[in-house]
Design an enzyme around this catalytic site. Structure first.
Site, mmCIF file in Angstrom:
data_model
loop_
_atom_site.group_PDB
_atom_site.id
_atom_site.type_symbol
_atom_site.label_atom_id
_atom_site.label_comp_id
_atom_site.label_asym_id
_atom_site.label_seq_id
_atom_site.Cartn_x
_atom_site.Cartn_y
_atom_site.Cartn_z
ATOM 1 C CB CYS A 192 -0.961 -0.021 1.176
ATOM 2 S SG CYS A 192 -0.280 -0.722 2.681
ATOM 3 C CG HIS A 205 -0.436 3.807 4.542
ATOM 4 N ND1 HIS A 205 -1.091 3.628 5.739
ATOM 5 C CD2 HIS A 205 -0.067 2.556 4.125
ATOM 6 C CE1 HIS A 205 -1.134 2.335 6.044
ATOM 7 N NE2 HIS A 205 -0.523 1.666 5.077
HETATM 8 N N1 LIG Z 1 -4.976 -3.304 5.198
HETATM 9 C C1 LIG Z 1 -4.329 -2.696 4.216
HETATM 10 O O1 LIG Z 1 -4.245 -1.458 4.178
HETATM 11 C C2 LIG Z 1 -3.673 -3.489 3.119
HETATM 12 C C3 LIG Z 1 -3.177 -2.804 2.003
HETATM 13 C C4 LIG Z 1 -2.559 -3.526 0.966
HETATM 14 C C5 LIG Z 1 -2.460 -4.901 1.062
HETATM 15 N N2 LIG Z 1 -2.927 -5.544 2.163
HETATM 16 C C6 LIG Z 1 -2.823 -7.002 2.198
HETATM 17 O O2 LIG Z 1 -4.119 -7.535 1.916
HETATM 18 C C7 LIG Z 1 -4.309 -8.756 2.630
HETATM 19 C C8 LIG Z 1 -5.553 -8.617 3.514
HETATM 20 O O3 LIG Z 1 -5.327 -7.559 4.426
HETATM 21 P P1 LIG Z 1 -6.410 -7.041 5.466
HETATM 22 O O4 LIG Z 1 -5.857 -5.784 5.991
HETATM 23 O O5 LIG Z 1 -7.761 -7.040 4.864
HETATM 24 O O6 LIG Z 1 -6.330 -8.177 6.601
HETATM 25 P P2 LIG Z 1 -7.439 -8.608 7.676
HETATM 26 O O7 LIG Z 1 -8.336 -7.471 7.992
HETATM 27 O O8 LIG Z 1 -6.683 -9.250 8.772
HETATM 28 O O9 LIG Z 1 -8.290 -9.734 6.898
HETATM 29 C C9 LIG Z 1 -7.738 -10.990 6.540
HETATM 30 C C10 LIG Z 1 -8.796 -11.787 5.813
HETATM 31 O O10 LIG Z 1 -8.231 -13.044 5.398
HETATM 32 C C11 LIG Z 1 -9.075 -14.098 5.870
HETATM 33 N N3 LIG Z 1 -8.298 -15.322 6.071
HETATM 34 C C12 LIG Z 1 -7.275 -15.529 6.915
HETATM 35 N N4 LIG Z 1 -6.833 -16.804 6.818
HETATM 36 C C13 LIG Z 1 -7.613 -17.406 5.896
HETATM 37 C C14 LIG Z 1 -7.680 -18.714 5.347
HETATM 38 N N5 LIG Z 1 -6.839 -19.677 5.748
HETATM 39 N N6 LIG Z 1 -8.620 -18.991 4.403
HETATM 40 C C15 LIG Z 1 -9.472 -18.042 3.996
HETATM 41 N N7 LIG Z 1 -9.467 -16.767 4.466
HETATM 42 C C16 LIG Z 1 -8.551 -16.464 5.409
HETATM 43 C C17 LIG Z 1 -9.713 -13.555 7.147
HETATM 44 O O11 LIG Z 1 -10.878 -14.306 7.436
HETATM 45 P P3 LIG Z 1 -11.510 -14.385 8.928
HETATM 46 O O12 LIG Z 1 -12.267 -13.094 9.124
HETATM 47 O O13 LIG Z 1 -12.430 -15.555 8.835
HETATM 48 O O14 LIG Z 1 -10.373 -14.550 9.866
HETATM 49 C C18 LIG Z 1 -10.012 -12.127 6.677
HETATM 50 O O15 LIG Z 1 -11.178 -12.133 5.869
HETATM 51 C C19 LIG Z 1 -3.021 -8.980 3.431
HETATM 52 O O16 LIG Z 1 -2.160 -9.819 2.716
HETATM 53 C C20 LIG Z 1 -2.427 -7.588 3.534
HETATM 54 O O17 LIG Z 1 -1.027 -7.603 3.691
HETATM 55 C C21 LIG Z 1 -3.549 -4.883 3.193
#
Ligand SMILES: NC(=O)c1ccc[n+]([C@@H]2O[C@H](COP(=O)([O-])OP(=O)(O)OC[C@H]3O[C@@H](n4cnc5c(N)ncnc54)[C@H](OP(=O)(O)O)[C@@H]3O)[C@@H](O)[C@H]2O)c1
Length: 357
Positions: A152, A267
């Site tokens: 990001c 950010h």
């Molecule tokens: N947040 C940001 O600003 C941002 C920006 C760019 C990229 N990213 C990337 O995008 C990805 C998601 O980020 P996020 O911030 O949305 O994280 P998050 O809020 O922690 O959400 C993670 C998601 O993945 C699911 N998950 C985890 N383990 C799983 C599995 N084994 N099978 C299926 N689903 C699973 C979780 O489901 P449950 O709810 O059931 O646990 C939840 O829906 C990450 O790789 C992160 O590095 C994030």
């Protein structure tokens, strides 16, 4: 504007999402996370039908998405190593942790599903394009099956840097970031809210484990992710590697410090750069004013995260000559990292591809 990113709000095709795209069967894996929920809101706002969406996470559940609180059902993904969980799927967005995407992404792509992965798992693989459509959307002409969405902070810094790179060759970039709590996902946001409640003398109201190395409310944490034996954080490593890949400048000198700040969304980056030759700030301002995906901010005290939240653009301001020679320049940029740093950029990637079934 390049042909690889369509304007927001273009009639009938917001973010370039056309009737052909709306016919695709789309899976969002990690739909209950910060990025997954944002992506679902964008897909619904772009007119994607509810029955063309398949939402997966680790569990069964219900989500209420967007201003109309559209009710959607969530189901658990059974297996990371087969595509059997996604029958009829044309396109899958993986909003999942890296360890999940690392296995699931290649598996789904081999089964013929187009995959856009938002984690860091596959970004530096030489056979996986790492795309910000306004910058290197031309790499989508090869119709790759597996595509990575950048980090990001990298995406937000890369957009204005790519405009400057078109004016003069970038030689050196120093990035200092001020990263929001939601960059650590849903747990980051709920941790900051719980700590802020405690600071106000209210009950904490969340038992979720903090993803941060220290208390974030009223604090600044000057490293994001693990710090290696050289003292470089995982986030700093990603910024260097990914900027070089997206800008196609393998020798670009990049130095960064990444910090977590008690901001909910967006950010911010302070960028100090040097190009070969000279760089006139007025020319830079004019080029940024015309660039797709960028909004120039003339406020001497802007741009800021609070006012930039939930917008699509990367907001760029405080543009000024640097003091390290005629090719040096400084600017400050702010972007909603859940949008342009994640969900919106991923949707724009999918929209720039042919809607193949
Ligand atoms: N947040 C940001 O600003 C941002 C920006 C760019 C990229 N990213 C990337 O995008 C990805 C998601 O980020 P996020 O911030 O949305 O994280 P998050 O809020 O922690 O959400 C993670 C998601 O993945 C699911 N998950 C985890 N383990 C799983 C599995 N084994 N099978 C299926 N689903 C699973 C979780 O489901 P449950 O709810 O059931 O646990 C939840 O829906 C990450 O790789 C992160 O590095 C994030």
């Amino acid at each position: 504007m390049t042909s690889f990113v369509a304007a927001t709000g273009r009639e009938g095709a917001p973010w370039g999402w056309t009737d052909e795209h709306r016919r695709l069967q789309v899976a969002v894996v990690g739909a209950s996370g910060a990025v997954g929920e944002e992506l679902l809101a964008l897909l619904l706002a772009a007119g994607h039908p509810v029955d063309g969406l398949d939402l997966l996470a680790r569990r069964y559940g219900k989500l209420e998405i967007g201003p109309e609180r559209t009710k959607l059902s969530l189901r658990p993904l059974e297996s990371l190593s087969t595509a059997n969980d996604l029958p009829g799927c044309d396109l899958a967005f993986l909003c999942t942790p890296s360890e999940v995407s690392r296995v699931l992404g290649p598996t789904l792509a081999e089964a013929g599903i187009r995959v856009i992965d938002l984690s860091s798992a596959l970004r530096m693989r030489s056979d996986v394009p790492l795309i910000v459509p306004e910058i290197n959307g031309d790499e989508l002409r090869a119709r790759p099956r597996l595509i990575a969405n950048p980090n990001c902070t990298t995406a937000i810094a890369a957009l204005p840097l790519s405009v400057i790179q078109r004016l003069a060759r970038l030689e050196e970039v120093i990035v200092v970031s001020y990263q929001a709590a939601s960059g650590a996902g849903a747990a980051g946001l709920s941790t900051l809210a719980a700590e802020a409640r405690e600071d106000a003398g209210l009950p904490r109201a969340s038992t979720a484990a903090s993803p941060f190395a220290a208390r974030l409310s009223r604090n600044v944490i000057p490293a994001i992710a693990e710090v290696d034996e050289q003292g470089i954080s995982g986030e700093e490593q990603k910024i260097s590697e990914e900027l070089r890949k997206i800008l196609r400048l393998p020798k670009l000198l990049v130095e960064s410090t990444t910090a977590r700040v008690p901001v909910e969304r967006c950010h911010s980056v302070a960028v100090h750069l040097r190009v070969r030759g000279e760089l006139d700030p007025a020319r830079v301002r004019a080029a940024l004013r015309e660039a797709p995906g960028i909004r120039l901010d003339e406020d001497p005290h802007g741009p800021r995260p609070l006012e930039s939240a939930r917008t699509d653009a990367v907001h760029v301001g405080r543009i000024r000559a640097g003091s390290r020679g005629p090719g040096s320049l400084c600017f400050f940029a702010v972007g909603d990292q859940i949008r342009k740093g994640a969900a919106l950029n991923a949707l724009q990637i999918a929209a720039a591809l042919p809607a193949e079934r």
